[in-house]
Design an enzyme around this catalytic site. Structure first.
Site, PDB file in Angstrom:
ATOM      1  CD  GLU A  69      -2.618   1.196   2.662  1.00  0.00           C
ATOM      2  OE1 GLU A  69      -3.546   2.019   2.750  1.00  0.00           O
ATOM      3  OE2 GLU A  69      -2.381   0.341   3.547  1.00  0.00           O
ATOM      4  CE  LYS A 156      -7.518   2.005   2.909  1.00  0.00           C
ATOM      5  NZ  LYS A 156      -6.297   2.250   3.726  1.00  0.00           N
ATOM      6  CB  CYS A 190      -5.121  -1.287   4.398  1.00  0.00           C
ATOM      7  SG  CYS A 190      -4.332  -1.317   6.023  1.00  0.00           S
TER       8      CYS A 190
END
Length: 348
Positions: A69, A156, A190
């Site tokens: 990430e 995200k 994540c």
């Protein structure tokens, strides 16, 4: 499993763990997850480091390489950006300016370079970046094929905690799963991986190689990755950074809030990158020792074997009881009427 020595990178040990497949009746894919630190506030140097790591992975036969990430642009661990409820500081705003300057445009020259790298080393590349769209930043994953083509991106959709002050929210238009010669590849970033509806959307798109770039190095992360592999009947490739305090700028330029006693060698993110099979078996990792290339040969026949028991959007689904709607169109805060619409409404 074998440990293959590799050159030292940034004074940290680096090695590849390789789990060799033993079933020749089904295709295998050699996959590598990269566990390494960004060179913070220095995007050109980080791109150079990414190429060195990609070349090393390719030299061991990697066909798919997954980076952590926010590898390009950086994960601003420990920073508050000068924010408290009802207050923002001038220093925090300057910190955001520098972070914004380290991000990349998509498309843009850095994307072109990443595409060229994927083509040069003949690998499929999944890269975590900080994307700059005007003055809003997104935590994004970029996908490239082995011919050097940029395939697309995933933004995200839900930043975690204080991430929400620096990153925007992706919409349903960037939840791709790409059908490639290696298998169907997608990614969630994540703590998105804790969102069951997002996972279900990806399962419905047929994901087979589920990439999970992360910034979470806690032991409990491994449980999430194992669950996803079992739930989705897919391979899970989780890549995290391994960072020490010295990988970030020194104070006072960069301050880790509440941890001012850190030494330069203090570990601030311990990695834990891992590769897990559809049966929940750990194929490689987790590694908590340092920067590393962590690799395994994926026996794609394992997917069908796992789906025989449990296909979450197939024979184990109950759509007449439980169903999901995904709004997968792009959403913009501003819409402009088209020229043709204006022409139609004009007096003749």
């Amino acid at each position: 499993m074998a440990l293959v020595p590799t050159p030292v990178v940034n004074e940290g040990p680096m090695f590849a763990e390789v789990d060799m497949g033993d079933n020749s009746s089904t295709p295998t894919v050699r996959a590598t997850v990269v566990q390494a630190s960004t060179i913070f506030y220095d995007t050109p140097a980080t791109l150079d480091k990414a190429e060195r790591l990609l070349a090393e992975a390719a030299s061991y036969g990697a066909q798919l390489v997954v980076f952590p990430e926010a590898f390009i642009g950086g994960y601003p661990r420990g920073s508050t950006f000068g924010v408290s409820i009802g207050n923002r500081t001038a220093k925090g705003k300057e910190e955001f300016r520098k972070y914004h300057a380290s991000a990349i445009d998509v498309p843009g020259p850095e994307v072109d370079r990443l595409a060229a790298m994927a083509g040069k080393y003949k690998v499929y590349l999944v890269m975590g970046v900080i994307e700059r769209d005007g003055y809003t930043l997104y935590c994004t994953v970029l996908f490239f094929d082995s011919q050097g083509h940029y395939l697309g991106k995933h933004r995200k959709i839900m930043p975690t905690a204080l991430e929400r002050i620096i990153w925007g929210f992706g919409d349903g238009s960037t939840i791709p799963v790409y059908d490639t010669p290696l298998g169907k590849i997608g990614a969630a970033i994540c703590w998105e991986n804790r969102m069951p509806l997002l996972r279900t959307a990806m399962y419905a798109k047929g994901i087979e190689i589920y990439c999970a770039p992360t910034a979470d190095s806690r032991d409990v992360w491994q449980a999430s990755m194992t669950h996803i592999a079992l739930e989705g009947g897919c391979f899970v490739l989780s890549a995290n950074q391994f960072c020490r305090r010295k990988d970030y700028p020194p104070p006072p330029e960069y301050v880790f809030s509440g941890t001012e006693d850190l030494t330069p060698d203090s570990i601030v993110c311990a990695g834990g990158s891992v590769i897990i099979s559809p049966s929940g078996a750990v194929l490689a990792g987790p590694n908590y020792e340092g920067e590393a290339l962590i690799s395994a040969d994926l026996d794609l026949g394992e997917i069908a074997r796992a789906k025989f028991d449990f296909d979450v959007v197939g024979h184990y689904a109950r759509p007449e009881v439980l169903s999901l709607i995904v709004r997968d169109h792009a959403v913009s805060p501003v819409s402009f009427t088209s020229t043709s619409s204006k022409a139609e409404s004009s007096p003749k």
